[in-house]
Design an enzyme around this catalytic site. Structure first.
Site, PDB file in Angstrom:
ATOM      1  CB  ALA A  53     -10.699   8.992   5.277  1.00 31.71           C
ATOM      2  NE  ARG A  94      -2.569   9.202   0.734  1.00 27.83           N
ATOM      3  CZ  ARG A  94      -2.901   7.950   1.507  1.00 27.83           C
ATOM      4  NH1 ARG A  94      -3.071   8.630   2.866  1.00 27.83           N
ATOM      5  NH2 ARG A  94      -3.047   6.782   1.278  1.00 27.83           N
ATOM      6  CD  GLN A 201      -1.018   2.384   6.471  1.00 29.94           C
ATOM      7  OE1 GLN A 201      -0.305   1.240   6.066  1.00 29.94           O
ATOM      8  NE2 GLN A 201      -1.340   3.006   5.399  1.00 29.94           N
ATOM      9  CG  ASP A 242      -9.492   5.429   2.797  1.00 29.61           C
ATOM     10  OD1 ASP A 242      -9.328   4.383   3.288  1.00 29.61           O
ATOM     11  OD2 ASP A 242      -8.454   6.603   3.123  1.00 29.61           O
ATOM     12  CE  LYS A 253      -4.073   1.960   3.270  1.00 31.51           C
ATOM     13  NZ  LYS A 253      -3.866   2.786   2.350  1.00 31.51           N
TER      14      LYS A 253
END
Ligand SMILES: CSC[C@H]1O[C@H](OP(=O)(O)O)[C@H](O)[C@@H]1O
EC number: 5.3.1.23
Length: 351
Positions: A53, A94, A201, A242, A253
């Protein structure tokens, strides 16, 4: 120099372009890319070459400058039309991380206040504001780390999800900043790192950051986390975010929500480390947080080879929403925020 000062920077302004560490190549290769136009920045955000973010907000700010810097300086009206078009275009990269929208709104508000200036001066103001957003984020993330240390026992087994480190921000990170700083203070840590499917990630990026910082860790599958929590092998969970609604509902996530429920069920504290720029104070609750749905091939393939039948149907939401009742506290640059989140966040945002 402390080892937190040697932590990698994933994005950098260089004279007339942006240099990013392309995270899609990590951990096997450190590939830096020079981005010179807004289209390339849009693609870099979309493909998670730059991600997380706060880093997305910083990237969008520089991308906005790249999108307006060549505009004619004698056509005032069309300049302002283009400003809106470039911002709208970047917003489509996004939808979930509010920092993207926050950074663009801040840039537009800043230049609106200078509408009487020449276009060349306005362009300079945009670049300076982007650099300020970047520098502020580094200070903010360092502060989040410093503030979070008080919550970390001298010996702690910490579980984290996705990547919330220097790669996801201007530097240091959010949840990982707490871990970096607690380690720096001499806390004896062991970090359980969720691999974080489907884009990994955790295994690719968080493992890379923690091993570089020589912080003890173990990589686990996402589905291992629950039994570790049940068996009492996790002292605390720290994740990033985020978008956080004003009541504390948190988009993060995919896979965060089940972690929060399991932590709550087993009396393990669940913390969200987040800069105020990720709190959407206008949003009442998490119901309306836009959840990005990504290409199903991210699930059905791995390293370009199929791991599911051809034409398999998929559903690939990149985030989920954790109701605020499962959050023990938020770790911010302004300190530790405990319930009632609505009341306490609003107090933070009062002018
Ligand atoms: C410090 S923000 C990190 C945040 O962003 C990640 O999402 P993505 O890798 O898709 O950009 C994840 O939700 C992290 O918690």
């Amino acid at each position: 120099m402390s080892n937190t000062d040697t932590i990698v920077e994933s994005i950098e302004w260089r004279d007339d372009h942006v240099r990013i560490l392309d995270q899609t190549y990590l951990p096997n290769r450190e590939v830096y890319s020079d981005i010179r136009d807004v289209g390339r920045m849009w693609e870099a955000i979309k493909k998670l070459r730059v991600r997380g973010a706060p880093a997305i907000g910083i990237a969008a700010a520089y991308g906005f400058y790249l999108g307006i810097k060549e505009l004619p300086e004698n056509a005032f009206e069309s300049f302002w039309v283009e400003v809106e078009r470039v911002a709208d275009y970047l917003e489509t990269a996004r939808p979930t991380a509010v920092n993207l929208h926050w950074a663009l709104e801040r840039l537009k508000t800043t230049i609106q206040a200078h509408k009487d200036k020449d276009i060349s001066e306005i362009k300079d103001i945009v670049l300076e504001t982007a650099k300020t957003i970047h520098a502020e984020d580094k200070r903010t993330c360092k502060k989040i780390g410093e503030n979070g240390v008080e919550l970390v026992p001298k010996e702690a087994r910490i579980l984290t999800h996705c990547n919330t480190g220097s790669l996801a921000t201007g530097q240091y990170g959010t949840a990982l900043s707490v871990i970096f700083h607690a380690h720096e203070e001499g806390n004896k840590l062991q970090v359980w790192v969720d691999e974080t499917r489907p884009l990994l990630q955790g295994s690719r990026l968080t493992s890379w950051e923690l091993m570089n910082a020589e912080i003890p860790m173990k990589l686990i599958t996402d589905s291992t986390a629950g039994s570790l929590i049940r068996r009492g092998e996790v002292d605390m969970v720290i994740v990033g975010a985020d978008r956080v609604a004003s009541n504390g509902d948190t988009a993060n996530k995919i896979g965060t929500y089940p972690l929060a429920v399991l932590a709550n069920e087993n009396d393990v504290p669940f913390y969200v480390a987040v800069p105020l720029s990720t709190i959407d104070i206008e949003l009442e609750n998490g119901e309306d947080i836009p959840i990005e749905e990504r290409d199903g091939d991210e699930i059905a393939s791995f390293n370009d080879s199929k791991v599911a039948p051809k034409k398999v149907e998929t559903y690939n939401p990149a985030f989920d929403v954790t109701p605020h009742r499962y959050v023990t506290a938020f770790i911010t640059e302004e300190g530790i925020i405990k319930p009632d989140f609505d009341e306490n966040f609003k107090a933070l945002f009062e002018d």
